[in-house]
Design an enzyme around this catalytic site. Structure first.
Site, PDB file in Angstrom:
ATOM      1  N   ARG A  12       2.408 -11.261   5.157  1.00 41.89           N
ATOM      2  CA  ARG A  12       3.964 -11.261   5.285  1.00 41.89           C
ATOM      3  C   ARG A  12       4.460 -10.852   6.664  1.00 41.89           C
ATOM      4  O   ARG A  12       5.515 -11.047   6.839  1.00 41.89           O
ATOM      5  CB  ARG A  12       4.669 -10.386   4.268  1.00 41.89           C
ATOM      6  CG  ARG A  12       4.024 -10.865   2.845  1.00 41.89           C
ATOM      7  CD  ARG A  12       4.661 -12.061   2.186  1.00 41.89           C
ATOM      8  NE  ARG A  12       5.924 -11.770   2.142  1.00 41.89           N
ATOM      9  CZ  ARG A  12       6.598 -11.166   1.183  1.00 41.89           C
ATOM     10  NH1 ARG A  12       5.929 -10.546   0.043  1.00 41.89           N
ATOM     11  NH2 ARG A  12       8.001 -10.670   1.013  1.00 41.89           N
ATOM     12  N   PRO A  56       1.024  -1.211   0.100  1.00 37.95           N
ATOM     13  CA  PRO A  56       0.013  -0.145  -0.020  1.00 37.95           C
ATOM     14  C   PRO A  56       0.910   1.205  -0.189  1.00 37.95           C
ATOM     15  O   PRO A  56       1.848   1.379   0.947  1.00 37.95           O
ATOM     16  CB  PRO A  56      -0.583  -0.191   1.219  1.00 37.95           C
ATOM     17  CG  PRO A  56      -0.367  -1.360   1.877  1.00 37.95           C
ATOM     18  CD  PRO A  56       0.706  -1.914   1.007  1.00 37.95           C
ATOM     19  N   GLU A  57       0.437   2.204  -0.872  1.00 37.14           N
ATOM     20  CA  GLU A  57       1.307   3.543  -0.992  1.00 37.14           C
ATOM     21  C   GLU A  57       0.155   4.623  -0.420  1.00 37.14           C
ATOM     22  O   GLU A  57      -0.805   4.332  -0.179  1.00 37.14           O
ATOM     23  CB  GLU A  57       1.781   3.842  -2.472  1.00 37.14           C
ATOM     24  CG  GLU A  57       2.682   2.778  -2.719  1.00 37.14           C
ATOM     25  CD  GLU A  57       3.202   2.890  -4.274  1.00 37.14           C
ATOM     26  OE1 GLU A  57       3.406   3.883  -4.579  1.00 37.14           O
ATOM     27  OE2 GLU A  57       3.210   1.896  -5.077  1.00 37.14           O
ATOM     28  N   HIS A 117      -4.114 -15.220   8.952  1.00 42.17           N
ATOM     29  CA  HIS A 117      -3.165 -14.387   9.063  1.00 42.17           C
ATOM     30  C   HIS A 117      -3.856 -13.030   9.934  1.00 42.17           C
ATOM     31  O   HIS A 117      -3.213 -11.946   9.490  1.00 42.17           O
ATOM     32  CB  HIS A 117      -2.444 -13.718   7.820  1.00 42.17           C
ATOM     33  CG  HIS A 117      -2.101 -15.065   6.919  1.00 42.17           C
ATOM     34  ND1 HIS A 117      -1.020 -15.653   7.248  1.00 42.17           N
ATOM     35  CD2 HIS A 117      -2.719 -15.629   5.765  1.00 42.17           C
ATOM     36  CE1 HIS A 117      -0.736 -16.752   6.499  1.00 42.17           C
ATOM     37  NE2 HIS A 117      -1.721 -16.569   5.494  1.00 42.17           N
TER      38      HIS A 117
END
Ligand SMILES: [Zn+2]
Length: 279
Positions: free
Chosen positions: A114, A2-3, A95
């Site tokens: 991750r 995400p930016e 997760h």
């Protein structure tokens, strides 16, 4: 990853659901997510606190609490925040590392495949009233703007490739791989150009392209790539990926000149660009 546009979309969603709400509980199952503090410390510092504002600088979120503390959340590679209004009806996704319960019974769940994402609480504020860590970041293109003068100062003496500078969070906060390529294309400058060779006109185009691209991407609620690891607070994918001009479009025609889009390598980096339109 995400930016700025994706994190801003999440911020806007969070602001709607969480400001004025009290945090009633925190359930941490992923130790790595809370690596700066213990789960117990995080839980005790958050429980009973009311969220008064949700701010963002670059890719970082900061929830301001009613006792002067901040809950800082960094999504990093694959972090997602999901708002669940009826938790009993929706089993936790794989997760899920943190579940924060609010006083209306809803939950904010943090899912992160991750596990690079991070949550921590701090009461150290910088001069701008934001968490002290944020002062290491460059200007935020949305809240601070990107004045041409500032960009020129920051790029003029750098020998690094332009993309390396644009994605350096100390130069400008919030830009990553996708938007750096789109900004360079709009400004018609190659992402591997050495910063100290840029003309003032090119720097002006880069500043203007940064503002235009990021604003447009926020209006379309960010970009979700094929892995769809970015989703907004309601679990919806973004819409800007359909507007990418070069990113991920190797071999497809450049929207300006029709030449195939290239995937170029420089150092450890990869970038998409049109080698005809971008100098
Ligand atoms: Zn072209």
């Amino acid at each position: 990853m995400p930016e700025l546009p994706e994190v801003e979309t999440v911020r806007q969603g969070l602001e709607t659901i969480i400001v004025g709400r009290r945090i009633t509980g925190l359930d941490v199952s992923g130790k790595r997510t809370v690596r700066r503090q213990t789960a117990a410390e995080l839980g005790s510092r958050l429980s009973g606190r009311t969220v008064t504002a949700v701010r963002r600088r670059g890719k970082y979120l900061s929830l301001e609490l009613d006792d002067g503390q901040f809950l800082v959340i960094h999504l990093r590679m694959t972090g997602q925040l999901l708002h669940v209004t009826q938790p009993s009806l929706l089993p936790k996704a794989p997760h899920t590392h943190v579940v924060m319960t609010l006083d209306d019974g809803s939950e904010v769940r943090f899912v992160d495949q991750r596990t690079f994402g991070e949550w921590y609480v701090t009461d150290e504020a910088g001069e701008d009233g934001l968490p002290a860590d944020f002062s290491r970041l460059g200007p935020d293109p949305l809240s601070d703007g990107v004045p041409v003068r500032v960009l020129r100062q920051r790029l003029a003496n750098r020998r690094s490739p332009l993309k390396a500078a644009l994605t350096d969070q100390r130069v400008v906060a919030g830009i990553g791989n996708i938007y750096a390529d789109e900004i360079c294309f709009r400004a018609r400058v190659r992402p591997d150009r050495r910063c100290d060779t840029l003309t003032s006109e090119e720097t002006r185009r880069l500043a203007s392209a940064t503002a235009t691209i990021l604003r447009h991407a926020i209006r379309l609620r960010g970009s979700s790539l094929r892995d769809q690891s970015y989703r907004d607070l309601m679990g919806e994918i973004g819409g800007y990926q359909a507007r990418h001009q070069v990113y991920g479009r190797v071999g497809e025609p450049c929207p300006l000149c029709g030449s195939p889009v290239s995937r170029i390598r420089f150092g450890a980096r990869v970038a998409y660009c049109c080698e005809v339109c971008q100098q």
